[in-house]
Design a protein around this motif. Structure first.
Motif, PDB file in Angstrom:
ATOM      1  N   PRO A  98     -22.290   5.890   0.592  1.00  0.00           N
ATOM      2  CA  PRO A  98     -21.832   4.564   0.140  1.00  0.00           C
ATOM      3  C   PRO A  98     -21.861   4.440  -1.377  1.00  0.00           C
ATOM      4  CG  PRO A  98     -24.031   4.423   1.102  1.00  0.00           C
ATOM      5  CD  PRO A  98     -23.561   5.827   1.315  1.00  0.00           C
ATOM      6  N   VAL A  99     -20.976   3.610  -1.897  1.00  0.00           N
ATOM      7  CA  VAL A  99     -20.978   3.330  -3.338  1.00  0.00           C
ATOM      8  C   VAL A  99     -21.590   1.944  -3.551  1.00  0.00           C
ATOM      9  CG1 VAL A  99     -18.979   4.747  -3.892  1.00  0.00           C
ATOM     10  CG2 VAL A  99     -18.640   2.378  -3.233  1.00  0.00           C
ATOM     11  N   LEU A 152     -12.644  -3.156  -3.430  1.00  0.00           N
ATOM     12  CA  LEU A 152     -12.083  -2.645  -4.691  1.00  0.00           C
ATOM     13  C   LEU A 152     -12.383  -3.592  -5.853  1.00  0.00           C
ATOM     14  CD1 LEU A 152      -8.577  -1.298  -3.556  1.00  0.00           C
ATOM     15  CD2 LEU A 152     -10.667  -0.001  -3.993  1.00  0.00           C
ATOM     16  N   LEU A 176     -15.845  -2.792  -7.290  1.00  0.00           N
ATOM     17  CA  LEU A 176     -16.226  -1.430  -7.687  1.00  0.00           C
ATOM     18  C   LEU A 176     -16.660  -1.428  -9.147  1.00  0.00           C
ATOM     19  CD1 LEU A 176     -13.520   0.865  -6.044  1.00  0.00           C
ATOM     20  CD2 LEU A 176     -15.955   0.778  -5.501  1.00  0.00           C
ATOM     21  N   PRO A 201     -14.435   1.900 -13.724  1.00  0.00           N
ATOM     22  CA  PRO A 201     -14.088   3.277 -13.365  1.00  0.00           C
ATOM     23  C   PRO A 201     -14.369   4.314 -14.437  1.00  0.00           C
ATOM     24  CG  PRO A 201     -12.118   1.979 -13.792  1.00  0.00           C
ATOM     25  CD  PRO A 201     -13.272   1.033 -13.777  1.00  0.00           C
ATOM     26  N   ASP A 202     -14.273   3.965 -15.702  1.00  0.00           N
ATOM     27  CA  ASP A 202     -14.437   4.967 -16.752  1.00  0.00           C
ATOM     28  C   ASP A 202     -15.289   4.399 -17.876  1.00  0.00           C
ATOM     29  OD1 ASP A 202     -14.312   7.109 -18.361  1.00  0.00           O
ATOM     30  OD2 ASP A 202     -12.129   7.239 -18.430  1.00  0.00           O
ATOM     31  N   PRO A 203     -16.595   4.361 -17.673  1.00  0.00           N
ATOM     32  CA  PRO A 203     -17.453   3.701 -18.647  1.00  0.00           C
ATOM     33  C   PRO A 203     -17.640   4.472 -19.942  1.00  0.00           C
ATOM     34  CG  PRO A 203     -18.774   4.714 -16.943  1.00  0.00           C
ATOM     35  CD  PRO A 203     -17.349   4.920 -16.554  1.00  0.00           C
ATOM     36  N   LEU A 204     -17.269   5.749 -19.942  1.00  0.00           N
ATOM     37  CA  LEU A 204     -17.513   6.557 -21.140  1.00  0.00           C
ATOM     38  C   LEU A 204     -16.299   6.576 -22.053  1.00  0.00           C
ATOM     39  CD1 LEU A 204     -19.398   9.566 -19.601  1.00  0.00           C
ATOM     40  CD2 LEU A 204     -20.337   7.656 -20.875  1.00  0.00           C
ATOM     41  N   LYS A 205     -16.557   6.531 -23.324  1.00  0.00           N
ATOM     42  CA  LYS A 205     -15.478   6.597 -24.301  1.00  0.00           C
ATOM     43  C   LYS A 205     -15.206   8.058 -24.634  1.00  0.00           C
ATOM     44  CE  LYS A 205     -15.164   2.146 -24.695  1.00  0.00           C
ATOM     45  NZ  LYS A 205     -14.095   1.488 -23.929  1.00  0.00           N
ATOM     46  N   PHE A 206     -13.981   8.473 -24.421  1.00  0.00           N
ATOM     47  CA  PHE A 206     -13.618   9.842 -24.754  1.00  0.00           C
ATOM     48  C   PHE A 206     -13.279   9.944 -26.234  1.00  0.00           C
ATOM     49  CE2 PHE A 206     -13.144  10.105 -20.243  1.00  0.00           C
ATOM     50  CZ  PHE A 206     -13.507  11.398 -19.969  1.00  0.00           C
ATOM     51  N   PRO A 207     -13.434  11.143 -26.796  1.00  0.00           N
ATOM     52  CA  PRO A 207     -13.013  11.326 -28.190  1.00  0.00           C
ATOM     53  C   PRO A 207     -11.510  11.161 -28.327  1.00  0.00           C
ATOM     54  CG  PRO A 207     -13.621  13.419 -27.185  1.00  0.00           C
ATOM     55  CD  PRO A 207     -13.990  12.356 -26.211  1.00  0.00           C
ATOM     56  N   ALA A 208     -11.073  10.930 -29.543  1.00  0.00           N
ATOM     57  CA  ALA A 208      -9.642  10.761 -29.784  1.00  0.00           C
ATOM     58  C   ALA A 208      -8.887  12.030 -29.399  1.00  0.00           C
ATOM     59  CB  ALA A 208      -9.414  10.459 -31.261  1.00  0.00           C
ATOM     60  N   GLN A 209      -7.637  11.856 -29.017  1.00  0.00           N
ATOM     61  CA  GLN A 209      -6.815  12.999 -28.640  1.00  0.00           C
ATOM     62  C   GLN A 209      -6.800  14.040 -29.749  1.00  0.00           C
ATOM     63  OE1 GLN A 209      -5.144  13.476 -25.717  1.00  0.00           O
ATOM     64  NE2 GLN A 209      -6.265  11.721 -24.968  1.00  0.00           N
TER      65      GLN A 209
END
Lengths: 112, 274
Positions: A48-49, A95, A98, A101-109
């Motif tokens: 379960p989530v 839904l 929930l 969905p994406d709590p982390l900040k990715f580095p710039a492209q």
């Protein structure tokens, strides 16, 4: 609607019930029981989530495996009365609760 | 129960070898025969001759290409008659199925996620492969760009494969250097993978193209890699709703060669399965 009102004693589903359109929601107590009957070595698990309101959820399609299915070993160990503590809701309601969905900040492209 | 399974496996293996349905030219490869027997035991019935031949051709081909040994944890998430059969590992430890049901599985196209709860735990630790020898790959038959295809996101060493932003994003033992430069990956199907064979760069592959990205590796973490999501402290996140027909994890390998072999395998399945 409670799960106990939906399924029969033999864990069968009504023919007109669409399992993928519904979710099963329950509290910490039920979640603990659910995890306790699943050994770490189990090949097929119900995982379960946790929703943002603190409750737990899984798709109702796990019920399709309850009788003679891959999740039968799980369901066969659950007390029948547990179904009274599980609420059947629309999947959209799950839904909506929930976690982000994406709590982390990715580095710039960065293109090479 | 275990005795029954072993007996079934032995019988299935004998049948596959005896019928000569696989490897008409060069005979059946031993690894392919073991895999076929295990799938048939899990399915409870035999596979079609064409499916067995496709499996054997795939294994023999991977060995001839020199990429077989680099594949350490892999499942062909298609071909088998049942979900249990599809989760028989081609190599390595079997994955743990979390929330997938039989209705999510299609023999020709694979296993479909729901983007919210369903995932496989590969049971392959990110640090089971060397820091500078690593690959992750999948074959997608139905695209969803939201969420990770495979990965772990534990600091300081992420391993992530996804197409979340319309570009192929590849993290391998790194938190920097997201895009390989392969763009226009929105809703693409087919082979998608990454491979790191040095401390300074990672190779990505999608749309039948390969592209190198400069990104320095760090020591990998022990987090288990999940499929249809990425793992953080044992809790999967950013689920993906794609349909996947294959995945593999292991040491660095030639992505173009694996792409060709997997693509041929999935096409052969489509032809062989009624």
């Amino acid at each position: 609607m409670k799960l106990s009102e939906l399924i029969g004693p033999d864990r069968t589903l009504p023919a007109d019930f669409n399992p993928k359109a519904h979710g099963l929601v329950f509290d910490d107590t039920v979640e603990a029981v659910l995890l306790s009957v699943q050994p770490d070595t189990a090949k097929h698990r119900i995982a379960p989530v946790q929703l943002t309101d603190g409750t737990w959820a899984t798709s109702a399609d796990v019920l399709t495996e309850a009788t003679n299915g891959i999740l039968e070993p799980v369901f066969s160990q659950l007390p029948t009365e547990l179904a009274e503590q599980v609420t059947v809701v629309d999947w959209d309601d799950v839904l909506a609760l929930l976690p982000e969905p994406d709590p982390l900040k990715f580095p710039a492209q960065q293109v090479s | 129960m275990a005795t029954d399974l072993r007996a079934g496996l032995r019988q299935s293996l004998k049948t596959s070898l005896k019928t000569g349905l696989v490897g008409a030219a060069g005979g059946v490869d031993a690894a392919a025969a073991v895999y076929i027997a295990a799938v048939e035991a899990a399915d409870g019935q035999s596979l079609e001759a064409g499916v067995k031949t496709a499996i054997n051709t795939f294994v023999v081909g991977c060995k001839a290409d020199g990429i077989w040994d680099a594949i350490k944890a892999s499942c062909i998430l298609s071909g088998a008659r049942t979900l249990s059969g599809a989760l028989v590992p081609l190599k390595g430890t079997a994955p743990t199925n979390n929330n997938f049901v039989s209705g999510d599985y299609d023999r020709k196209t694979g296993l479909v996620g729901d983007g919210s709860t369903k995932y496989l735990n590969s049971n392959r630790a990110a640090n089971a492969d060397p820091q500078n020898s690593h690959h992750m790959a999948t074959y997608r038959t139905l695209a969803s760009d939201s969420g990770a295809l495979l990965g772990n996101i534990k600091d300081p060493s992420w391993d992530i494969l996804d197409t979340e932003t319309g570009v192929l994003r590849t993290f391998s033992r790194s938190q920097t250097g997201t895009s390989t430069g392969i763009t226009g990956t929105n809703n693409i199907t087919g082979f998608i993978g990454l491979s790191r064979s040095s401390s300074s760069a990672v190779l990505g592959r999608a749309k039948s193209q390969s592209s190198s990205l400069s990104t320095t590796s760090v020591t990998p973490v022990s987090e288990l890699i999940t499929v249809f999501s990425r793992n953080l402290n044992g809790i999967p996140q950013t689920f993906n709703a794609s349909r996947l027909a294959f995945y593999s994890i292991g040491e660095s390998l030639d992505l173009a060669l694996l792409d060709a072999r997997v693509t041929t395998l999935i096409s052969a399945y489509a032809a062989a399965i009624p």
